[in-house]
Scaffold this motif. Structure first.
Motif, PDB file in Angstrom:
ATOM      1  N   UNK A 193     -25.519   0.754 -11.290  1.00 15.27           N
ATOM      2  CA  UNK A 193     -24.618   1.521 -10.417  1.00 15.27           C
ATOM      3  C   UNK A 193     -23.543   0.622  -9.814  1.00 15.27           C
ATOM      4  N   UNK A 194     -23.922  -0.601  -9.423  1.00 16.63           N
ATOM      5  CA  UNK A 194     -22.932  -1.529  -8.889  1.00 16.63           C
ATOM      6  C   UNK A 194     -21.880  -1.867  -9.943  1.00 16.63           C
ATOM      7  N   UNK A 195     -22.323  -2.102 -11.177  1.00 14.62           N
ATOM      8  CA  UNK A 195     -21.382  -2.403 -12.264  1.00 14.62           C
ATOM      9  C   UNK A 195     -20.430  -1.234 -12.484  1.00 14.62           C
ATOM     10  N   UNK A 196     -20.967  -0.024 -12.489  1.00 16.74           N
ATOM     11  CA  UNK A 196     -20.128   1.179 -12.658  1.00 16.74           C
ATOM     12  C   UNK A 196     -19.120   1.272 -11.514  1.00 16.74           C
ATOM     13  N   UNK A 197     -19.563   0.963 -10.303  1.00 13.58           N
ATOM     14  CA  UNK A 197     -18.664   0.998  -9.144  1.00 13.58           C
ATOM     15  C   UNK A 197     -17.524   0.013  -9.315  1.00 13.58           C
ATOM     16  N   UNK A 198     -17.831  -1.213  -9.710  1.00 15.19           N
ATOM     17  CA  UNK A 198     -16.794  -2.236  -9.869  1.00 15.19           C
ATOM     18  C   UNK A 198     -15.830  -1.879 -10.993  1.00 15.19           C
ATOM     19  N   UNK A 199     -16.358  -1.321 -12.086  1.00 17.15           N
ATOM     20  CA  UNK A 199     -15.494  -0.895 -13.191  1.00 17.15           C
ATOM     21  C   UNK A 199     -14.595   0.268 -12.766  1.00 17.15           C
ATOM     22  N   UNK A 200     -15.153   1.176 -11.959  1.00 18.80           N
ATOM     23  CA  UNK A 200     -14.373   2.310 -11.443  1.00 18.80           C
ATOM     24  C   UNK A 200     -13.219   1.820 -10.583  1.00 18.80           C
ATOM     25  N   UNK A 201     -13.510   0.869  -9.671  1.00 22.58           N
ATOM     26  CA  UNK A 201     -12.462   0.319  -8.798  1.00 22.58           C
ATOM     27  C   UNK A 201     -11.436  -0.460  -9.606  1.00 22.58           C
ATOM     28  N   UNK A 202     -11.912  -1.174 -10.628  1.00 29.18           N
ATOM     29  CA  UNK A 202     -11.024  -1.979 -11.464  1.00 29.18           C
ATOM     30  C   UNK A 202     -10.021  -1.101 -12.207  1.00 29.18           C
ATOM     31  N   UNK A 203     -10.512  -0.008 -12.792  1.00 29.72           N
ATOM     32  CA  UNK A 203      -9.642   0.871 -13.565  1.00 29.72           C
ATOM     33  C   UNK A 203      -8.727   1.699 -12.673  1.00 29.72           C
ATOM     34  N   UNK A 204      -9.174   1.973 -11.443  1.00 28.27           N
ATOM     35  CA  UNK A 204      -8.325   2.714 -10.505  1.00 28.27           C
ATOM     36  C   UNK A 204      -7.213   1.819  -9.945  1.00 28.27           C
ATOM     37  N   UNK A 205      -7.568   0.588  -9.597  1.00 26.99           N
ATOM     38  CA  UNK A 205      -6.599  -0.344  -9.005  1.00 26.99           C
ATOM     39  C   UNK A 205      -5.700  -0.972 -10.056  1.00 26.99           C
ATOM     40  N   UNK A 206      -6.280  -1.224 -11.234  1.00 28.64           N
ATOM     41  CA  UNK A 206      -5.528  -1.838 -12.338  1.00 28.64           C
ATOM     42  C   UNK A 206      -5.722  -0.973 -13.588  1.00 28.64           C
ATOM     43  N   UNK A 207      -4.938   0.092 -13.730  1.00 29.95           N
ATOM     44  CA  UNK A 207      -5.126   1.069 -14.816  1.00 29.95           C
ATOM     45  C   UNK A 207      -5.158   0.467 -16.220  1.00 29.95           C
ATOM     46  N   UNK A 208      -4.501  -0.670 -16.414  1.00 24.08           N
ATOM     47  CA  UNK A 208      -4.468  -1.270 -17.745  1.00 24.08           C
ATOM     48  C   UNK A 208      -5.707  -2.071 -18.094  1.00 24.08           C
ATOM     49  N   UNK A 209      -6.590  -2.276 -17.106  1.00 25.60           N
ATOM     50  CA  UNK A 209      -7.773  -3.092 -17.337  1.00 25.60           C
ATOM     51  C   UNK A 209      -8.806  -2.325 -18.157  1.00 25.60           C
ATOM     52  N   UNK A 210      -9.443  -2.993 -19.089  1.00 24.61           N
ATOM     53  CA  UNK A 210     -10.499  -2.375 -19.882  1.00 24.61           C
ATOM     54  C   UNK A 210     -11.830  -2.438 -19.168  1.00 24.61           C
TER      55      UNK A 210
END
Length: 239
Positions: free
Chosen positions: A102-119
């Protein structure tokens, strides 16, 4: 909002104040009193997460995943402390493994929201995960840590734990580079929180499966664990 800030600070201070009593009650053997004190501390880090949502002024997907991680961590604390049997250890391990997912999913969610180009993942993150896992395996052998029948689940857990730390650090570093609002504070809680979790679990492995079991090591284990949960709960303020 000032009242909620005070309540959040009070919750963190109360948790820190209870931890020494929990350590005293649970050493060298776990007791009903230590179980009660531990679950109070674990409930408090969930309260910190809830108050962070209130202070952030929104209930985002990120906060939902972090809360799920905190909730499964609470279950993990219960299972690992209520009994020393292998079944309860595996239940606790599975609970924490789920929390880290769940923590990993949270960080990936924030990453893609803040930096849309990030995979979802990149090559550098994968290389870091592989390198840290290898270092962990070598260290486990050198420190004579032997999980026995739990060797395979423990290895899988280590991989997920390291992935959590790398994703949290990656998000924090990207925020620093991009200069996002409150980037310094966000990077600090992400990196410090995830690192504390790794240090806590490393010492827990030494306590459970290593040849040396000392009270200072237990204090370090518990101190870094609750610091990690409070810091990760506080990341809700930034995402």
């Amino acid at each position: 909002m000032t009242g909620y800030r005070i309540l959040m600070a009070a919750s963190i201070l109360l948790l820190a104040g209870i931890v020494p009593f929990f350590l005293k009650a649970g050493w060298p053997k776990k007791t009903r009193k230590s179980l009660l004190l531990k679950m109070i501390c674990s409930t408090l880090f969930i309260l910190v997460g809830v108050l962070a949502i209130v202070l952030a002024g929104q209930f985002s997907r990120y906060s939902l995943w972090i809360l799920c991680g905190l909730g499964f961590s609470w279950l993990g604390d219960l299972f690992l402390h209520v009994s020393s049997k292998l079944l309860y250890f595996l239940l606790g391990l599975f609970s924490f493994l789920t929390a880290h997912i769940f923590y990993v999913v949270a960080f990936c969610t924030a990453l893609q929201k803040t930096f849309p180009g990030a995979g979802f993942f990149n090559l550098y993150e994968c290389l870091c995960i592989a390198a840290i896992v290898i270092i962990g395996l070598v260290s486990t052998h050198r420190l004579q840590i032997n999980p026995g029948k739990a060797k395979i689940p423990a290895f899988f857990y280590m991989c997920i734990l390291v992935t959590m730390m790398v994703k949290a650090s990656s998000l924090g570093i990207r925020c620093l580079i991009a200069g996002t609002p409150l980037c310094g504070a966000a990077a600090a809680v992400l990196i410090a929180g995830s690192l504390c979790f790794v240090l806590s679990d490393a010492t827990l492995a030494m306590l459970n499966f290593g040849p040396k079991k000392t009270f200072p090591l237990k204090c370090f284990n518990i101190g870094t664990y609750y610091a990690a949960q409070v810091l990760l709960a506080s990341t809700i303020l930034f995402f």
